[in-house]
Design a protein around this motif. Sequence first.
Motif, PDB file in Angstrom:
ATOM      1  N   UNK A 112      50.939  35.059  48.631  1.00  0.00           N
ATOM      2  CA  UNK A 112      51.638  34.352  49.714  1.00  0.00           C
ATOM      3  C   UNK A 112      50.666  33.613  50.625  1.00  0.00           C
ATOM      4  N   UNK A 113      49.422  34.109  50.692  1.00  0.00           N
ATOM      5  CA  UNK A 113      48.403  33.431  51.497  1.00  0.00           C
ATOM      6  C   UNK A 113      47.725  32.297  50.733  1.00  0.00           C
ATOM      7  N   UNK A 114      48.068  32.149  49.463  1.00  0.00           N
ATOM      8  CA  UNK A 114      47.468  31.089  48.651  1.00  0.00           C
ATOM      9  C   UNK A 114      46.086  31.425  48.141  1.00  0.00           C
ATOM     10  N   UNK A 115      45.717  32.693  48.185  1.00  0.00           N
ATOM     11  CA  UNK A 115      44.373  33.092  47.741  1.00  0.00           C
ATOM     12  C   UNK A 115      44.373  33.693  46.334  1.00  0.00           C
ATOM     13  N   UNK A 116      45.568  33.802  45.747  1.00  0.00           N
ATOM     14  CA  UNK A 116      45.688  34.356  44.408  1.00  0.00           C
ATOM     15  C   UNK A 116      46.843  33.670  43.697  1.00  0.00           C
ATOM     16  N   UNK A 117      46.598  33.239  42.453  1.00  0.00           N
ATOM     17  CA  UNK A 117      47.636  32.558  41.671  1.00  0.00           C
ATOM     18  C   UNK A 117      47.998  33.394  40.455  1.00  0.00           C
ATOM     19  N   UNK A 118      49.294  33.485  40.157  1.00  0.00           N
ATOM     20  CA  UNK A 118      49.780  34.232  39.002  1.00  0.00           C
ATOM     21  C   UNK A 118      50.281  33.261  37.938  1.00  0.00           C
ATOM     22  N   UNK A 119      49.958  33.547  36.686  1.00  0.00           N
ATOM     23  CA  UNK A 119      50.315  32.658  35.588  1.00  0.00           C
ATOM     24  C   UNK A 119      50.806  33.456  34.385  1.00  0.00           C
TER      25      UNK A 119
END
Length: 222
Positions: free
Chosen positions: A180-187
């Motif tokens: 939610x903070x934009x520091x981790x992306x899920x794929x």
Amino acid sequence: MTLLPEKLLTGYRNFMAHRYANETMRYKQLADQGQTPETLVVACCDSRSAPEIIFDTAPGEIFVVRNVANLVPPYAPDGEYHATSAALEFAVQSLKVKNIVVLGHGRCGGIKAALDTESQPLSPGDFIGKWMSLVGPAAEAVSANALMTPFERQTALERISIRYSLNNLRSFPCIDILEKKGRLSLHGAWFDISTGELWIMNPETGDFLRPDPEEVGAATLE
């Protein structure tokens, strides 16, 4: 006395003569400075779908956790043994990876077992059966669709399970907060063993897209 299978010893000799010889400094740096991979890959333990080979990565570039059918269990701080959750915790909290990729693949034995309602446990512990119950509701729904062929049902559940795992990743507070903070992306991604094609999940629609191998980043629906 055979210390290791000869095939493995031969492979090690080839590794030392070629890859290690060509990347000696990289290995020494990794040993001295530690690992700093930016991506965690949750992959299946199937011998045909090794992420290091699929993504052609160098040593230290990706952190990999492999289990049957590349599943992520929901967050459960119950004091029991959780190997996948431990790997997630280390990758996110200690290594501070920027990406998590759930990598599924075609012809997955674990998914096939989940769809086979008449299969018998491989041992009294039925560890695979218990593990695959993580996608039990989806397996039941897909199995009930008589309009699909067995191959279509398996491919469908392989991809649905990836979405399940992505949802379960977000049940981990640290992952949910960082995303939610934009520091981790899920794929999510699905690899076809027979063709070598990699299908990537659209995070907005959940559809799996097949990128043009000649144009990185370009993806179109089949």
